[in-house]
Every structure is written in C-alpha cells, then in structure tokens.
Design a protein around this motif. Structure first.
Motif, PDB file in Angstrom:
ATOM      1  N   HIS A  25      -7.891  -3.819  -0.841  1.00 44.90           N
ATOM      2  CA  HIS A  25      -7.275  -3.672   0.677  1.00 44.90           C
ATOM      3  C   HIS A  25      -6.736  -2.809   0.404  1.00 44.90           C
ATOM      4  O   HIS A  25      -6.025  -1.821   1.532  1.00 44.90           O
ATOM      5  CB  HIS A  25      -7.049  -4.759   0.628  1.00 44.90           C
ATOM      6  CG  HIS A  25      -5.925  -5.216   1.826  1.00 44.90           C
ATOM      7  ND1 HIS A  25      -6.505  -6.071   3.126  1.00 44.90           N
ATOM      8  CD2 HIS A  25      -4.671  -5.267   1.570  1.00 44.90           C
ATOM      9  CE1 HIS A  25      -5.269  -6.341   3.430  1.00 44.90           C
ATOM     10  NE2 HIS A  25      -4.605  -4.895   3.216  1.00 44.90           N
ATOM     11  N   GLU A  46       0.329  -0.528  -0.287  1.00 41.63           N
ATOM     12  CA  GLU A  46       0.330  -0.023   0.279  1.00 41.63           C
ATOM     13  C   GLU A  46       0.901   1.302   0.019  1.00 41.63           C
ATOM     14  O   GLU A  46       0.199   2.181   0.500  1.00 41.63           O
ATOM     15  CB  GLU A  46      -1.010  -0.193   1.138  1.00 41.63           C
ATOM     16  CG  GLU A  46      -0.004   0.423   2.996  1.00 41.63           C
ATOM     17  CD  GLU A  46       0.353  -0.644   2.863  1.00 41.63           C
ATOM     18  OE1 GLU A  46       0.451  -2.057   2.535  1.00 41.63           O
ATOM     19  OE2 GLU A  46       0.585  -1.075   4.476  1.00 41.63           O
ATOM     20  N   HIS A  81      -5.770   0.868   2.708  1.00 42.51           N
ATOM     21  CA  HIS A  81      -4.672   1.753   4.056  1.00 42.51           C
ATOM     22  C   HIS A  81      -5.033   3.028   3.587  1.00 42.51           C
ATOM     23  O   HIS A  81      -3.902   3.172   4.424  1.00 42.51           O
ATOM     24  CB  HIS A  81      -3.526   0.565   3.062  1.00 42.51           C
ATOM     25  CG  HIS A  81      -3.473  -0.718   3.557  1.00 42.51           C
ATOM     26  ND1 HIS A  81      -3.433  -0.751   5.083  1.00 42.51           N
ATOM     27  CD2 HIS A  81      -3.038  -2.066   3.178  1.00 42.51           C
ATOM     28  CE1 HIS A  81      -3.486  -2.316   5.398  1.00 42.51           C
ATOM     29  NE2 HIS A  81      -2.707  -3.107   4.305  1.00 42.51           N
ATOM     30  N   GLU A 131      -3.377  -4.444  10.294  1.00 41.84           N
ATOM     31  CA  GLU A 131      -4.212  -5.374   8.904  1.00 41.84           C
ATOM     32  C   GLU A 131      -5.465  -5.588   9.225  1.00 41.84           C
ATOM     33  O   GLU A 131      -6.334  -5.821   8.593  1.00 41.84           O
ATOM     34  CB  GLU A 131      -3.349  -6.149   8.932  1.00 41.84           C
ATOM     35  CG  GLU A 131      -1.103  -5.597   8.172  1.00 41.84           C
ATOM     36  CD  GLU A 131      -1.898  -5.507   6.605  1.00 41.84           C
ATOM     37  OE1 GLU A 131      -3.265  -5.117   6.532  1.00 41.84           O
ATOM     38  OE2 GLU A 131      -0.652  -4.469   6.626  1.00 41.84           O
ATOM     39  N   TYR A 187      -3.057 -11.127  10.513  1.00 42.21           N
ATOM     40  CA  TYR A 187      -4.860 -10.490   9.061  1.00 42.21           C
ATOM     41  C   TYR A 187      -5.737 -10.903   9.556  1.00 42.21           C
ATOM     42  O   TYR A 187      -7.165  -9.956   9.537  1.00 42.21           O
ATOM     43  CB  TYR A 187      -4.093 -10.709   7.778  1.00 42.21           C
ATOM     44  CG  TYR A 187      -3.171  -9.782   7.035  1.00 42.21           C
ATOM     45  CD1 TYR A 187      -1.810  -9.864   8.023  1.00 42.21           C
ATOM     46  CD2 TYR A 187      -3.247  -9.561   6.283  1.00 42.21           C
ATOM     47  CE1 TYR A 187      -1.088  -9.377   7.471  1.00 42.21           C
ATOM     48  CE2 TYR A 187      -2.056  -8.264   5.430  1.00 42.21           C
ATOM     49  CZ  TYR A 187      -0.767  -8.849   6.324  1.00 42.21           C
ATOM     50  OH  TYR A 187      -0.334  -7.877   5.368  1.00 42.21           O
TER      51      TYR A 187
HETATM   52 ZN    ZN Z   1      -2.576  -5.115   4.081  1.00 45.39          ZN
END
Ligand code: ZN
Ligand code: ARG
Length: 844
Positions: free
Chosen positions: A284, A251, A288, A307, A368
C-alpha cells in the motif's frame, strides 16, 4: 470551525524550492527554512498566509530583510512583494514534548515525523496544503548515526546529512528520521535497469524481523511495474519502523515510516494474519509513490482519490499473490465490520466528504475501503481493458499534479465515452444502499426485479438512485450453471432484468463477488441457500450462502428461541468435508457473522438487539457445530498438519487457519485438553496464539498465559497480543474488569497507541462485553479517553467510534452511553478531534 469543499481556492503563490536545516535537540530543535515563492499566475488572491502551530518564531525575513509577521494560533500573515521572493524563517520546536505524534517527535530516543494530513505546520511556517508542491533539500545536523529525509542522499559526514528530493511534493509527504538504527538492506533493479538501494531501518534487536518486509517490498515494486507500468523514481527507498505511531504507516516520498506492528515480522512472533497484513501495508505505502505522491490530492476532501485507489491496488496485489476469493471474502468481512456501522450510523459521510472540522477524523473505512469498492465497481462496469487504458491516461495526464475526483472520473469518461455523472453519486451520497431482489418465473423466462433504496444519513435526508453493478449467475436445479456471471446495471430505483429460454426455474446467485457495497435483501429459503452453499460456482457467493444461513439461524435462535438449523449444520459439514476446497476457504466457511453485525441486522428489522442474547446464541451455535462435526474435526486437524519448515505463504497459512478453526471447535468438546498439548509444542506464533485462545475460551490457560508473558516480556509487539487476547476472550461480564486490571499493569504504557488499542480496542470490539448491561465498559473507556485526549487527540478521537452504534440499543444502554458522551464533552479544553467525533456521535 468547519471547512467546506465548496470554498476551495488555490493558494496565491507557487513554491519553487524549499531548503530546510534541522539542528536537532529534544527540547529545542531549530528549524531554518529558505523558501522561494512567486505569485501564482492562476489567481489574483495575494494574501500571504503560512500555516504554523506550536512554533516559536525566532526570525523571519523576506529577501534578506527581517520582518515582523502577524502571528496567530494557526499561522502568520505578512506583506510580500508582488514578484518572486525568498522567505526565510527560524523557528524552535520541542520534539520531546510532542506526545500527539504529529509533526516532529521522539520515540524511544529516535526522532521521526508524521505530517499527513496537517503536521508539517508543527515543524515550520509553510502553506501546508496538498496543492502546494515543491522540491525539498534538507540538511540535518544531529548526533544520531542515522539521519534520513526524503529523496536521494547528497552529502553526509560527522554530525550531518543532506538530502535532496527532486520530485515536487506537498509538505504532508515530508519526513525526517534520526536515530540509532540498523539497516536490513537489499537492492532492486527496475524494469529500465536502474538499481535502487532498499533499506529497512530498525532498532537494534529487531534485525531478525526485517526479511519478510523486504521481500514484500521487492514484490510490490515488481508488481507495480508489471500490472500498472509504474517504475520507482529515486536511487533509494527507505522504510523506518517506529514504535509510537498513530496509524499503520505513511507513504512519505522515498522514506516510508511504519508503525513497527505493520512491518516487523518473524514466524516466532507474528501470526499468519500479521504477515498478510504487513505484506499488504508495505505494498500500500509503496503503491502510493504513484497514486498519492506523483499524483496527489488537490485538497483533503479528495483523500479517497489516493486512498481508495491505493487500497484497491493493494487488494489486487494480495489477490494476485495469495488467493483472490479468500482476499475478497476477508475484505467483505472487514467492510461489514468497520465500514457498514460507520455508514449506517451518526458518523456516516460520503466517500468524498463535503465538510470537516478535523481532517484526521476522516481517515475512515468509508474513505479507504468504500473508496476502494467504488473503484472496483467502476472497473467492473467499464471492463478490465478500459480500466487499464484509463489508468494509463490518468498517469500520463496528471503526473506531477494535485487532482480531484472530477479529474479521475474524466479519464474514464474520455476512454469509454460513458457519462459517469450518475456513477459519481457514489462519491457524494453517504449511506449503504439496500438492494432488494424479487423473482418471477413464467414460460421459461426468469425475471429479477431489483430495487434500491439508501436510507437518510446525517445532512442527507433524500437519496437518488445510484449505478449499482449487480453480478448475477443462474444455476439449474441440478446444480449446473445455466447462465454464467453477467453484470446487470441497476440505474433506476426499480428495474427488471429477464433471462429467457430456460428449461426449469433456476436458482439465482445475486451480487456475486460482492459486486457492490450494499446490503442485499434477497428472500431465499434455507433450502435455496443450502443449495447455493453446495453448488454456487462463484466462490464469494458460495461462502455468502453459508454466512446467510448461519445469520438466519442465529436470528431465529435469538428472536424465536429456535434450535440451530440443520440445513446450516449439514450444509456446512458437507463443505468442510470437501478436501478439494482450499483449506483457507473452508476456514472462512466456519466463521459466523459477527455479533455486532447481528445487532445491526436486528436493528434494521426494527428490533432492539440484546447483546447478551446475541452472545448466548453464538455460543450455542458454536457448541452445536462442534458436536455436529465431532467426527470430522480430527480429519481437519490432520489435513492442517505441516511437515515443511514454516513459510508465511497463503498455502501454509490456510492450513493453519483450518487447523485453528478445528481446534477451536474441538476445545468446546474436550475442554481444552488438545489445546494444552498443542500449546506445549507450538513453534510459531500462529499456533501458539490459537492454542492459547482456545484455552482461555475454555476458562483454562492460566499457567500458559503466565508462561507466555515470561517468554515474550522483551517483545513489545507480542506483549500487545498478550494484553489484547485477555480482553477479547473474557466472558461478557468480565471484559470491563479485565481491561481495568490490565490497564493497571506495569507494562500498560497508555501513551503508546499500540498498547492503548491492544486493551481498549479489544474492549470496544468485544460486543457483549462492551455493551454489558452494567455500563462498566462504557464508563471505563470514557475515563481513559478523558485521560488520553490532552496527550494524543488523534488516537482518542479514533477510539470514540466505539460508541457510534449506541442508538441501536435499548433505552437503558442509550442513557448510560449518552451520559458518558456528555461527560467527555464537558471536559475543559477537549481537543478539536474528539469534540468533533463526539458531537457527531451524540447527534443534535
Ligand atoms: Zn494510504
Ligand atoms: N496516508 C497514510 C496511509 O494511508 C495514512 C495516514 C493517516 N493519517 C492520519 N492523519 N490519520 O497509508
């Protein structure tokens, strides 16, 4: 060397500004840095240490005066003024020699970076820790036509480009790309009317695989505005696809870098699962920007702060765009396949670990996925409105900061007035809690007694009770719901909850929507499970009832040589017949618990799993299911026919999933005749791969396999599938030999993580093949890990988890695996990554 959470101290200096100049050259890239430091008023620690690894320092100066710092393997130390000063350095690095894919490296002639977690220190000397944030201005001098870095473009011309990122960020979010790339471009107008240029940069030849990713990006940007009130904050958003990448994607601020497998998509080359995964990863990484970048982590122990939350957010996104029950079921399947074995074995660690040797080893399913489950529980406990309020407060209070789990929980405490100190144990206690349900029925009152117990994990012998939200609904014997879903809050080791005023003893549907990441022990009869499979109003638990029936049936077949249970077969057939149910959901119903999951269950019951017996039971049950459903299969296939042009949406994907599942069963009856016909006319990768799989499974498909290779030899992502499929579908006694043969193939480029994982990831996931009694797979994998470790420690260490369940199995297998673990550990100069993983797996 072990790093501990409790030893955290802030850095003695703040960074006001970073200026970097890159003079790119494959063997000697010059990095010039000019960094404005000033003493951190929050501390008195004035030690000036900068991280730096594998750098050749050419010059260093403070306020223009050259200095000679003391240099070690890990960085440098020097004396600095007790006032603001400017640090300058020139270092030389060798991207072409960087095979570890961390720091600045080359992939197919393109320069790219990966700095999370601690890769920036391989680029230049810097306080490489997430709590040190600064703006960056970057000049790239290089001959490649495309030169990218974070933030907004400020200037460019022949042989150079300059970028400025106005948002203070930690060094792990730094990125640079230089290559001969093409852009698939678009724009996005934010809610406040700002126009953002979007580019997806790819190698020439891949232009046709960008459209889906771009659409996913725009959907993500809109969704984050609508659902979380988060607007994008730069003029451009760049995504780059790279072939050599250790993970899925990264990210970096304004310049996301993706494994090409996680972004490139076309109907001809990507399966429906690929499309869904790509959409989720794009979301995702985009999400971020707020949960990770604008609000980052104080230190790497807080990794789940960004996360867990970002996985939770991308799951919400997928649920909104596709089917919420299907997404939930898929996530639970994944959690059980990857997180449960980790949490229940030697690698078990808390969602927020307390110590590590190599942080790269903690980008785990626990951090995660369990991290996301913890947020889901929190939301369920406080409710949707309070969750939204807490998130608003989190963004308002912590924007621009590097935070901790304490900061995160505090916004929930402040919004709800709740004391979350017990809930916080989810972050500190490792291991999967076992939730046991006992039922009682008397005078119209139904009582559920819930008890919890978390087994000991490495370093944590004793566990305390956690806060477990248990979503429960009650069904009448006629199948109607008498009590809608209600969340019971289990906080004690053992606690009872009563429901009164009931006319008849109900059937309890417990842990609806998988409301907590626990192992549920609810002793239901096959009849009760069949009843829930037929009537449960909670789609997750309805699926779960079928899953549990299948699991019990397989365990009986394995341990008692029982015949397949007709309660399961009849119940399943009835569900599959119900064409009012979503095809995707019915396809999931046809799945069985994985063989590794069955092994875990046997182990939990004090038995020693026999991988071959588990394989055989699974095969027998599939065969019996095919026979049992014989008449239904053509109808399912007909339902799955799609006339419309290919669309990778949930609707079509669901139909294809059902069609594939039906074909797999049918192929057991017609030995692949239909699959061969389907293969011949497949016009998308989902159908092509499903037909080819059925053929290989039936011991056929040699011609098709060769044709597939010829058709796709120019497409590395499809060839990865070709490698993986052969290993995944090999008979147990053939799996290791198939992997060995493929590893000798001319196209087996073992330095490419995708290709390495295609073969050896598939081998590790082939339960009966990997654990074949010969030990051949254990040895083959070890050979390759020994070879890969000096080249790419991160990918090697990650693959070591293949051995993490070894203590479940019999003595012979434990001896075989133990010998391989010792052999790898005995290698000279084994990386810190692999050493840590194997020592933990080996145990003391
Ligand atoms: Zn991530
Ligand atoms: N932050 C990235 C993501 O979740 C993954 C980075 C993984 N880094 C690593 N060293 N394994 O999208």
């Amino acid at each position: 060397k072990t790093i501990h959470l409790k030893d955290y101290t802030p850095f003695g200096y703040l960074v006001d500004e970073v200026r970097l100049t890159f003079d790119l050259a494959p063997d000697a890239t010059r990095v010039t840095s000019r960094i404005a430091f000033r003493p951190n008023p929050e501390t008195t620690d004035r030690r000036f240490f900068l991280h730096g690894e594998e750098l050749r320092l050419l010059r260093a100066a403070i306020d223009g005066a050259e200095i000679a710092p003391e240099i070690t393997d890990e960085g440098l130390i020097c004396a600095v003024p007790d006032a603001p000063f400017v640090w300058e350095a020139e270092v030389e690095i060798a991207p072409a020699a960087n095979t570890a894919l961390e720091g600045l490296y080359l992939s197919n002639g393109m320069y790219c970076t990966q700095c999370e977690a601690e890769g920036f220190r391989k680029i230049t000397y810097y306080p490489d820790r997430p709590d040190v944030m600064s703006t960056f201005t970057v000049r790239i001098n290089g001959t490649h036509p495309v030169l990218l870095s974070n933030g907004n473009p400020v200037d460019s011309g022949e042989g150079f480009a300059e970028w400025h990122d106005p948002w203070p960020k930690p060094a792990y979010l730094f990125a640079l790309v230089a290559g001969d790339l093409l852009a698939h471009s678009d724009t996005f107008t934010t809610v406040s009317g700002r126009v953002v240029d979007l580019n997806l940069w790819v190698r020439p030849g891949d232009e046709g695989k960008c459209a889906f990713g771009m659409e996913a990006l725009k959907k993500s940007m809109r969704w984050d505005e609508e659902v979380y009130g988060r607007e994008y904050d730069l003029d451009v958003f760049n995504i780059v696809a790279v072939d050599d990448f250790n993970m899925g994607a990264m990210e970096n601020k304004g310049l996301n870098i993706f494994n090409s497998a996680a972004v490139l998509a076309s109907p001809e080359t990507s399966t429906d699962d690929n499309f869904e995964r790509i959409e989720a990863i794009i979301a995702h990484e985009y999400f971020h920007n707020w949960t990770g970048n604008r609000i980052t982590c104080r230190d790497w122990f807080q990794l789940c702060l960004k996360e867990g939350l970002t996985v939770f957010r991308d799951a919400q996104f997928t649920s909104d765009l596709r089917s919420a029950p299907v997404k939930r079921i898929r996530d639970v399947i994944d959690l059980r396949a990857r997180q449960f074995p980790e949490d229940q074995g030697p690698l078990s660690h808390p969602v927020r670990p307390e110590s590590f040797q190599e942080i790269n080893n903690f980008y785990t399913a626990t951090v995660y996925e369990k991290g996301a489950e913890v947020i889901g529980m929190l939301k369920r406990l406080v409710g949707d409105a309070a969750y939204a309020e807490a998130l608003d407060l989190y963004f308002a209070r912590h924007d621009g900061q590097a935070c901790t789990i304490e900061d995160w929980l505090k916004v929930f405490e402040d919004v709800t007035g709740r004391d979350l100190s017990q809930f916080k144990r989810w972050y500190s206690q490792a291991g999967t809690p076992r939730l046991t349900v006992e039922e009682a029925w008397q005078d119209g009152t139904f009582t559920l007694t819930l008890s919890q117990e978390t087994p000991a994990t490495p370093g944590q012998p004793d566990k305390l009770p956690q806060v477990i939200p248990v979503a429960v609904g009650l069904l009448n014997p006629n199948g109607d719901e008498v009590r809608a879903t209600e969340v019971l809050e289990l906080t004690q080791a053992r606690q009872s909850f009563s429901f009164d005023g009931l006319a008849a003893r109900p059937v309890a549907s417990v842990l609806r929507d998988f409301s907590a990441p626990v192992v549920l022990d609810h002793d239901l009869s096959p009849e009760q499970r069949a009843f829930l499979l037929a009537h449960d109003t909670d789609p997750f638990n309805r699926w779960e009832a079928g899953r549990a029936l299948a699991g019990q049936c397989l365990l009986d077949m394995i341990t008692e040589d029982a015949a397949p249970d007709t309660a399961y077969l009849d119940g399943l057939t009835a569900v599959l017949r119900d064409d009012g149910l979503d095809p995707a959901y019915r396809a999931l119903m046809l799945g069985l618990p994985s063989q590794s999951e069955l092994a875990a269950t046997l182990h939990q019951r004090g038995l020693i799993p026999d991988p071959q017996a588990i394989w055989e039971a699974t095969e027998t049950l599939r065969q019996t299911t095919a026979q049992h459903m014989q008449d239904l299969l053509p109808r399912l296939r007909a339902e799955a026919q799609i006339e419309a042009p290919f669309r990778p949406d949930a609707d079509q994907a669901g139909k294809r999933a059902l069609g594939s599942a039906a074909l797999a069963l049918l192929s057991r009856l017609d030995s692949g005749t239909q699959a061969a016909a389907d293969y011949a006319c497949a016009d998308n990768m989902t159908l092509q791969l499903s037909a080819l799989s059925c053929l290989l499974k039936a011991g056929k498909g040699e011609v098709e396999l060769a044709a597939f290779y010829d058709q796709w030899r120019g497409d590395r992502l499809v060839i990865d599938k070709w490698f993986g499929l052969q290993v995944a579908l090999a008979a147990p006694e053939q799996a290791a030999e198939t992997a060995r043969r493929l590893s000798a193939h001319a196209e087996f480029n073992w330095r490419n993580p995708n290709r390495f994982r295609a073969v050896f990831g598939a081998l590790a996931m082939h339960h009966a093949g990997f654990h074949h009694a010969s030990g051949a797979a254990y040895q083959l994998l070890a050979d390759w890990l020994i070879r890969l470790d000096p080249v790419n420690p991160q990918t090697t260490a990650r693959m070591c988890s293949a051995y993490q369940t070894w203590r479940r199995y019999d003595n012979d297998r434990q001896l075989l695996i133990g010998a391989q673990l010792d052999r790898i550990l005995a290698q000279p100069n084994l990386s810190r990554d692999t050493t840590e993983m194997l020592t933990r797996i080996r145990g003391s």
